[in-house]
Each structure stands twice: as C-alpha cells, then as structure tokens.
Design an enzyme around this catalytic site. Structure first.
Site, mmCIF file in Angstrom:
data_model
loop_
_atom_site.group_PDB
_atom_site.id
_atom_site.type_symbol
_atom_site.label_atom_id
_atom_site.label_comp_id
_atom_site.label_asym_id
_atom_site.label_seq_id
_atom_site.Cartn_x
_atom_site.Cartn_y
_atom_site.Cartn_z
ATOM 1 N N GLU A 92 46.469 37.630 56.052
ATOM 2 C CA GLU A 92 46.261 36.194 56.299
ATOM 3 C C GLU A 92 47.143 35.699 57.444
ATOM 4 O O GLU A 92 46.730 34.888 58.269
ATOM 5 C CB GLU A 92 46.595 35.381 55.048
ATOM 6 C CG GLU A 92 45.620 35.598 53.905
ATOM 7 C CD GLU A 92 46.172 34.985 52.620
ATOM 8 O OE1 GLU A 92 45.914 33.797 52.397
ATOM 9 O OE2 GLU A 92 46.866 35.681 51.859
ATOM 10 N N SER B 107 52.029 35.426 43.287
ATOM 11 C CA SER B 107 51.941 33.966 43.257
ATOM 12 C C SER B 107 53.101 33.428 42.439
ATOM 13 O O SER B 107 53.527 34.046 41.471
ATOM 14 C CB SER B 107 50.610 33.554 42.625
ATOM 15 O OG SER B 107 50.698 32.254 42.090
ATOM 16 N N HIS C 243 25.319 37.950 59.325
ATOM 17 C CA HIS C 243 25.419 36.648 58.646
ATOM 18 C C HIS C 243 26.153 36.779 57.320
ATOM 19 O O HIS C 243 25.926 36.002 56.400
ATOM 20 C CB HIS C 243 24.031 36.033 58.406
ATOM 21 C CG HIS C 243 23.136 36.082 59.600
ATOM 22 N ND1 HIS C 243 23.085 35.079 60.544
ATOM 23 C CD2 HIS C 243 22.281 37.039 60.038
ATOM 24 C CE1 HIS C 243 22.223 35.411 61.497
ATOM 25 N NE2 HIS C 243 21.729 36.610 61.214
ATOM 26 N N LYS D 222 48.125 37.301 40.308
ATOM 27 C CA LYS D 222 47.736 37.311 41.714
ATOM 28 C C LYS D 222 48.363 38.439 42.527
ATOM 29 O O LYS D 222 49.502 38.820 42.324
ATOM 30 C CB LYS D 222 48.096 35.974 42.374
ATOM 31 C CG LYS D 222 47.217 34.819 41.967
ATOM 32 C CD LYS D 222 45.742 35.030 42.275
ATOM 33 C CE LYS D 222 45.430 34.919 43.755
ATOM 34 N NZ LYS D 222 45.581 33.538 44.224
#
Ligand code: ARG
Length: 462
Positions: A299, A286, A165, A292
């Site tokens: 992804e 970024s 979980h 970043k």
C-alpha cells in the site's frame, strides 16, 4: 608551498560588498546546506579535478594543487566521521567546504575557486551524484527483475485468469503475468540509461554563465571525472536541469509500475482473490482487529507514487518560467532528486524481497481460470473450421447465455450441448474446454503458452 595559514575564520566568504550581515531568518530560508550536504563527496571530487587542472594549465602551482587535494580529503574524512562543524552561515555545501579549506591552508585554499562559480560547481556536483545513483538504481531494477524471473521459471504451467476490466478474461500463466512486469522494468532501465547519458555531461568552465578569461582546460576536467562530453554552451551549462527531469520522469514512470504491481499484490492477497499468501515478515497487524494481516508495504509503495510524481511536477513547474541563466529557483532541484531517490530505491529493494517471499495458492488460481474464460477458445475453434469470426462470436455468446441460465459449469458442456449451437463442433471441441489446453495452444509470439514463455525466459536471461 601551501600558503600561509589564516586563523581568523571568516563568517562568510562572499560578502565583501556588504556592510551588514543577513537577517538570520533570511539566512535560514535561503540556505541549502541542510540538504545539499549530501553532495559533499562529489563536491570534493569535482574540486580535486578542478585543482589538478588549474595546476596543469599553470594557474596555480603543482604543490598548491597537492595541498588542496590533501586537505580536501581530510575535510571529507571530517564529514564522513561527523566531526565537521556545519554552519548555516555558509549557505551551502560548496561554501562550507571552501571555508574549511581556507581555514586549514589559507591563501592556497583561496585559489581553488579560480575560474569557477557555484553555478557551474553545483551543476557538476549534482551530475556526479546522480551518475552514481543511476548506476545503483540499475542494480536495484535488475534485482527486482531477477526476483520476478525466478518466480516465473517455477510457474510457466501455473494457470491463472488474465483480466480485462478486472473481469476474468482468458487463461494465462503466473509466469506470463510476471514477465509483463519484467518488460515494464526493462523499459524503465532503458529510460534510466538515457537519463544517465544526459547526466554525463561536464559543465565546469561555464563559470557563472559566461565562461572565463582564464586559460582553463575543460576537457581535462571531463577526463579526470570520467565524462566523455562537456557542455557546449556556458549559459545552458549552468541553467540546464533537463537531466534532472529525465531522471524524475523515469522515476515517476517506474513508481507507477511499482504501484500497479502493488495493487495486484494487494488484490491477490485479499480473501476475495486468495491467489497469494502474504508472508508475516511483510505484513502489519491492526490495532483493533486481531485477525488482520495488512499489506501495508504494498500500500505504501502504491501511496508513495504520489510523491515521486509530485517531485517531477514540482521540478517542471520550477523550471517553466526561468529566464537564462542561473536562478536560485534551481536550488529546489536537489530535494526533488533526493526525495525521489529515497522513495524508489527502498521500494525497488523491498519489492524484490517481497516477490521472493510470496507463496502462491495455485489451486485458487486454477479454479478462477476455468469457466467462461474459455469462451474465446471455442469461438476460435469455429473460425479454424471456416466460420467468420463475428458469426462465431454470436454462436458462442448464445452458448454462454444458455450455460449461465442453466447454472452448469462451462467446462462440463457436452458435445451435444455444443452441437445444438453449431454443427461445426466435432469430438475434439470438448477436449478444448480446459484452461490448460487453452494456455498450451496460445503459442503465438508474445503469447502465454508454457512453451512460448519458456522461450522468452531464455531470452531474458537472469
Ligand atoms: N546553493 C546553490 C544551489 O543549490 C548553489 C549555487 C548558488 N549560486 C548562487 N549564485 N546563489 O543551487
């Protein structure tokens, strides 16, 4: 004898029964040439085997088969080097190559399509193409598997929390976690191997759907092309795309595995987890936020899973309403296959490279693996001393509640603390309270102890 050379280039080989040409928009919409040219090498391979067989059974002369073979290889060279002039009027790669063959050697070239239809030809080409691709995929999966195993070898003692979980559950090792992926990949390899077995069936000789009256030798073609089996029903041979579904299903499941792996890499490299450090070579910045360092690669591997699943669903949907035998809908198969291949192959390759380059923060993993992750170990301690498990669960539950309320670390509970909850606790209970001990004692088959994992690593090989 290579037959007479024709100079007049026919606009289309198969429109004898038509008085007028097609609308250009119809031509453009129905053509598969823009994408099926990827099959050219395999189309030529299949045609050469077919021509040799035609000569063997006496349907064409040996010299004609030789001229066909030689010219097809020239055409292959033209396509290889970009000299071949593709014309959308040819509809597909099969007619494009045949048209060029006839332009080069005339009547002799006109004999190649004897006892053959594009319906069995395209089924053969796709099978030949996919056979090679499936072998490449096997190599790519092996490379990713090897990259994971290399990291695992160095980390059988690297303690980290296992999660259920997404809540810290029990200590495991980084090696054990990575070998879970290896198990997935080995199942993927099995699935692709099964897809390969169903792909390696030779359909040529089925003709358009009902075979041929000419005395061909299908087994010879199969031997020439390295197929052990021939398709045993001519209607099935031209309409079966189960092998495509097998491939796409295996690809979709693999993509789901890569996606789950990506998700964990994204979590692990976040500041919140901090388990791993993303190498610069694999990160993106970024456009606005200077600090970043984004895990775009992971992804996008996760994101592209959607299209591979889409390829499978699209193909299932295309097939579901088709009557026997060939229907043009089947032409949709190739782009699904190509898209899935173009997605999973680089994903596998890059994922292997990424695992090889990732650095781990072992201290951060270790910190996260202590605490309540050891509660089950204490319950099992009581069970080993005769307490029913449900009772032990309750006793340790109370200890956890009290510890949580006290705000003290679970590892620092003393023997007195434990004994307040059960007199069954003895001296040795306190030594249990480390993640390393917890891990070392999980020697059950398939468990995470360093000893068990090293044994599994030996079985897995390289
Ligand atoms: N371009 C077709 C395909 O990709 C080849 C077979 C065409 N056969 C036909 N009768 N239209 O499936």
């Amino acid at each position: 004898m290579a037959g007479k050379k024709t100079t007049a280039r026919p606009r289309n080989l198969i429109r004898g029964r038509f008085a007028r040409g097609r609308l250009p928009e119809v031509e453009a919409f129905t053509a598969s040439l823009p994408f099926d040219r990827r099959l050219y090498h395999h189309d030529i391979l299949g045609s050469i085997a077919h021509a040799r067989m035609l000569a063997r059974v006496g349907l064409i002369r040996r010299s004609e088969a030789q001229a066909i073979e030689r010219t097809l290889r020239e055409i292959e060279g033209e396509i290889d080097s970009g000299r071949f002039r593709f014309d959308i009027a040819d509809e597909d790669i099969h007619l494009a190559i045949e048209r060029r063959l006839i332009a080069k050697i005339g009547d002799c070239g006109r004999k190649l399509h004897t006892a053959r239809s594009r319906n069995d030809q395209v089924a053969l080409d796709l099978r030949l193409y996919l056979r090679d691709q499936l072998k490449e995929i096997e190599g790519l999966i092996r490379a990713l598997r090897a990259a994971l195993i290399r990291v695992a070898r160095r980390n059988t003692e690297t303690v980290m929390p296992g999660y259920t979980h997404l809540q810290r559950a029990q200590p495991v090792s980084l090696a054990h976690h990575l070998l879970a992926y290896v198990e997935m990949l080995d199942r993927d390899r099995e699935r692709f191997a099964q897809a390969l077995a169903r792909t390696e069936v030779m359909p040529l000789g089925a003709g358009a759907l009902a075979g041929t009256t000419l005395p061909i030798d299908r087994r010879m073609v199969a031997r020439e092309l390295g197929f052990k089996r021939i398709a045993l029903n001519s209607m099935d041979a031209v309409s079966d795309r189960d092998f495509v579904l097998d491939f796409l299903a295996a690809a979709a499941i693999l993509a789901v595995h890569l996606s789950r792996m990506s998700e964990e890499l994204i979590l692990w490299t976040s500041s919140e987890f901090g388990f791993a450090i993303l190498p610069d070579e694999f990160s993106t910045g970024s456009s606005m936020m200077p600090q970043k360092k984004n895990p775009d690669l992971a992804e996008l591997i996760r994101g592209k899973t959607g299209r591979v699943i889409g390829d499978l669903v699209a193909m299932l949907t295309t097939l579901k309403g088709l009557p026997l035998a060939y229907n043009s809908d089947l032409q949709e198969d190739k782009e699904r296959v190509f898209d899935a291949l173009d997605t999973i192959k680089p994903a596998l390759d890059l994922m292997a490279k990424l695992w090889g380059a990732l650095r781990f923060d072992r201290a951060a993993m270790r910190r996260a693996a202590g605490g309540f992750a050891l509660a089950t170990d204490l319950a099992e301690y009581l069970v080993a001393r005769g307490m029913p498990f449900r009772e032990a669960h309750e006793v340790i539950g109370a200890l956890v509640r009290e510890t949580a309320e006290s705000g003290r670390p679970f590892e620092q509970r003393t023997l007195d603390d434990l004994r307040r909850h059960s007199p069954a606790f003895k001296e040795d209970a306190v030594t249990l309270l480390t993640a390393e001990n917890s891990l070392a004692r999980r020697t059950v088959a398939g468990g995470p102890s360093p000893q068990t994992v090293r044994k599994r690593l030996k079985e897995l090989g390289r």
